[in-house]
Write an enzyme that holds these catalytic residues in place. Structure first.
Site, PDB file in Angstrom:
ATOM      1  N   GLY A 189       0.865  -1.184   0.000  1.00 46.93           N
ATOM      2  CA  GLY A 189       0.000   0.000   0.000  1.00 46.93           C
ATOM      3  C   GLY A 189       0.897   1.228   0.000  1.00 46.93           C
ATOM      4  O   GLY A 189       2.032   1.190  -0.490  1.00 46.93           O
ATOM      5  N   ARG A 190       0.373   2.295   0.615  1.00 47.59           N
ATOM      6  CA  ARG A 190       1.136   3.552   0.619  1.00 47.59           C
ATOM      7  C   ARG A 190       2.505   3.396   1.279  1.00 47.59           C
ATOM      8  O   ARG A 190       3.521   3.802   0.733  1.00 47.59           O
ATOM      9  CB  ARG A 190       0.345   4.619   1.372  1.00 47.59           C
ATOM     10  CG  ARG A 190      -0.615   5.387   0.499  1.00 47.59           C
ATOM     11  CD  ARG A 190      -1.232   6.505   1.302  1.00 47.59           C
ATOM     12  NE  ARG A 190      -2.238   5.949   2.177  1.00 47.59           N
ATOM     13  CZ  ARG A 190      -3.536   6.205   2.087  1.00 47.59           C
ATOM     14  NH1 ARG A 190      -3.976   7.031   1.167  1.00 47.59           N
ATOM     15  NH2 ARG A 190      -4.398   5.652   2.899  1.00 47.59           N
ATOM     16  N   ILE A 191       2.516   2.802   2.495  1.00 50.05           N
ATOM     17  CA  ILE A 191       3.790   2.731   3.237  1.00 50.05           C
ATOM     18  C   ILE A 191       4.731   1.725   2.574  1.00 50.05           C
ATOM     19  O   ILE A 191       5.919   1.999   2.383  1.00 50.05           O
ATOM     20  CB  ILE A 191       3.540   2.384   4.724  1.00 50.05           C
ATOM     21  CG1 ILE A 191       2.695   3.484   5.382  1.00 50.05           C
ATOM     22  CG2 ILE A 191       4.864   2.218   5.473  1.00 50.05           C
ATOM     23  CD1 ILE A 191       2.217   3.167   6.792  1.00 50.05           C
ATOM     24  N   ARG A 215       1.656  -4.163  12.430  1.00 50.28           N
ATOM     25  CA  ARG A 215       0.910  -4.526  13.634  1.00 50.28           C
ATOM     26  C   ARG A 215       1.547  -5.771  14.242  1.00 50.28           C
ATOM     27  O   ARG A 215       1.863  -6.733  13.523  1.00 50.28           O
ATOM     28  CB  ARG A 215      -0.556  -4.823  13.299  1.00 50.28           C
ATOM     29  CG  ARG A 215      -1.398  -3.586  13.057  1.00 50.28           C
ATOM     30  CD  ARG A 215      -1.566  -2.751  14.327  1.00 50.28           C
ATOM     31  NE  ARG A 215      -2.345  -1.560  14.095  1.00 50.28           N
ATOM     32  CZ  ARG A 215      -1.850  -0.358  13.783  1.00 50.28           C
ATOM     33  NH1 ARG A 215      -0.549  -0.174  13.665  1.00 50.28           N
ATOM     34  NH2 ARG A 215      -2.647   0.674  13.610  1.00 50.28           N
ATOM     35  N   GLU A 259       1.096  -5.356  22.916  1.00 50.51           N
ATOM     36  CA  GLU A 259       1.602  -4.026  23.263  1.00 50.51           C
ATOM     37  C   GLU A 259       0.900  -3.461  24.483  1.00 50.51           C
ATOM     38  O   GLU A 259      -0.324  -3.597  24.574  1.00 50.51           O
ATOM     39  CB  GLU A 259       1.344  -3.096  22.062  1.00 50.51           C
ATOM     40  CG  GLU A 259       2.614  -2.600  21.438  1.00 50.51           C
ATOM     41  CD  GLU A 259       2.374  -1.880  20.130  1.00 50.51           C
ATOM     42  OE1 GLU A 259       2.561  -2.513  19.090  1.00 50.51           O
ATOM     43  OE2 GLU A 259       1.997  -0.707  20.177  1.00 50.51           O
ATOM     44  N   HIS A 278       6.840   1.417  19.109  1.00 42.77           N
ATOM     45  CA  HIS A 278       5.768   1.841  18.204  1.00 42.77           C
ATOM     46  C   HIS A 278       5.926   3.334  17.838  1.00 42.77           C
ATOM     47  O   HIS A 278       5.053   4.155  18.152  1.00 42.77           O
ATOM     48  CB  HIS A 278       4.395   1.576  18.832  1.00 42.77           C
ATOM     49  CG  HIS A 278       3.310   1.461  17.791  1.00 42.77           C
ATOM     50  ND1 HIS A 278       2.222   0.648  17.926  1.00 42.77           N
ATOM     51  CD2 HIS A 278       3.147   2.084  16.587  1.00 42.77           C
ATOM     52  CE1 HIS A 278       1.444   0.753  16.860  1.00 42.77           C
ATOM     53  NE2 HIS A 278       1.987   1.620  16.038  1.00 42.77           N
TER      54      HIS A 278
HETATM   55  C1  GLV Z   1       0.283   3.435  13.463  1.00 39.55           C
HETATM   56  O1  GLV Z   1       0.544   2.356  13.873  1.00 39.55           O
HETATM   57  C2  GLV Z   1      -0.869   3.778  12.671  1.00 39.55           C
HETATM   58  O2  GLV Z   1      -1.656   2.910  12.310  1.00 39.55           O
HETATM   59  O3  GLV Z   1      -1.017   4.965  12.399  1.00 39.55           O
END
Ligand code: GLV
Length: 321
Positions: free
Chosen positions: A156-158, A239, A268, A287
């Site tokens: 995706g974007r990231i 995640r 977490e 995170h």
């Molecule tokens: C970070 O984990 C987000 O989903 O923005």
């Protein structure tokens, strides 16, 4: 005048914008996760809520906020919210897409490089006065990054922003696995669409950028680690539960993979104790994928823009559908 509850501290100028529009804003001042009881108490008369990825907003919590019109999540992911339950109750859910893409891609590369080149171990070595000079067989021999194969799970974007860094910055060969082919990324970056198994088998660095869903829960398990190269490094900034943490510790301890850069955890803020003990080519972050001043400001602004728009009777700007 509407009541807005924020489950965490928010930049003062953004709170001022909400108050300037005539709203009553309550903001949780303490650090650490909010308890379910406190959350339920705090939203009982709220018209809007600004919340965090760590706040579990399930159907029961949603039912205790009868006046809620909008839940503005500070993050791109929203697996912490029961979106269908919110929609069924007529509540709009918004997120902050786009704002954190490049910042999270930067962190992905920071972890990748730090694990590959053993930066934290090297830093500790220098600080503890053990550095006695350059040697050919120096203690912290790492792994090359330039020219290696980068496998992206979730284009995706990231994922695409990470692939771009790999392609243009580090001459890396890009592989990706995704629900759908990403033709733009293939054209721009020469990335090759492969099966998950092929990606595991061929990549030197495997970066996780997939959302958490039923299908991606424990996508990385003992079987996946067995398929990876023994010299491979896993980077997870997506995640925690996408990776079975027990299996990850096993894979690192037994040498099934060479290292890991981890920003997110299965439970977490708890971290598997086995992971804490492993230091060689293992880098752990709390995170912080989106944690630059600029990006956190952008995220807060987006959440506040959404709240202001909905409370004034307008459309949300970033609705989760
Ligand atoms: C970070 O984990 C987000 O989903 O923005």
């Amino acid at each position: 005048m509407a009541k807005i509850y924020a489950t965490c501290r928010v930049f003062a100028d953004e709170i001022a914008r909400l108050r300037g529009a005539g709203h009553d804003v309550q903001m949780r001042g303490q650090e650490g996760p909010i308890s379910r009881d406190e959350l339920i108490r705090s939203i009982s008369d709220a018209d809007a809520m600004i919340c965090l990825l760590s706040d579990k907003i399930d159907a029961k919590v949603i039912a205790t906020g009868p006046r809620l019109r909008i839940i503005a999540n500070l993050g791109v992911g929203y697996d912490n919210i029961d979106v269908p339950a919110a929609h069924a109750a007529g509540i709009i859910v918004t997120n902050t897409p786009g704002a954190l893409t490049e910042t999270t891609a930067d962190l992905t590369f920071a972890l990748l490089l730090a694990a590959a080149r053993r930066i934290l171990e090297a830093d500790e070595y220098v600080r503890s006065g053990k550095f006695l000079g350059w040697e050919l067989l120096q203690k912290h021999l790492g792994l090359d990054v330039f020219g290696k194969t980068l496998g992206i799970v979730g284009m995706g974007r990231i994922g695409t922003a990470v692939a771009r860094r790999g392609h243009f910055g580090f001459g890396m060969k890009g592989l990706y696995h995704n629900r759908h082919r990403n033709i733009d990324a293939e054209r721009e970056l020469g990335a090759r669409y492969v099966t998950f198994e092929e990606l595991l088998e061929e990549s030197d660095f495997v970066c996780v950028h997939t959302p958490l869903t039923e299908e991606t829960h424990h996508l990385f398990n003992k079987d996946s680690f067995r398929k990876m190269k023994k010299s491979a490094i896993l980077v997870n900034v997506a995640r925690g539960p996408v990776v079975d943490e027990v299996a990850l510790v096993w894979a690192l301890e037994t040498g099934e993979i060479a290292g890991a850069g981890i920003d997110v955890y299965e439970r977490e803020p708890q971290v598997h104790p086995g992971l804490l003990k492993l230091k060689e080519r293992v880098v752990l972050a709390p995170h912080i994928g989106s944690a630059s001043v600029e990006t956190r400001r952008k995220m807060a602004k987006i959440a506040v823009d959404n709240v202001l728009s909905v409370l004034s009777g307008g459309e949300p700007l970033n609705p989760v559908t």
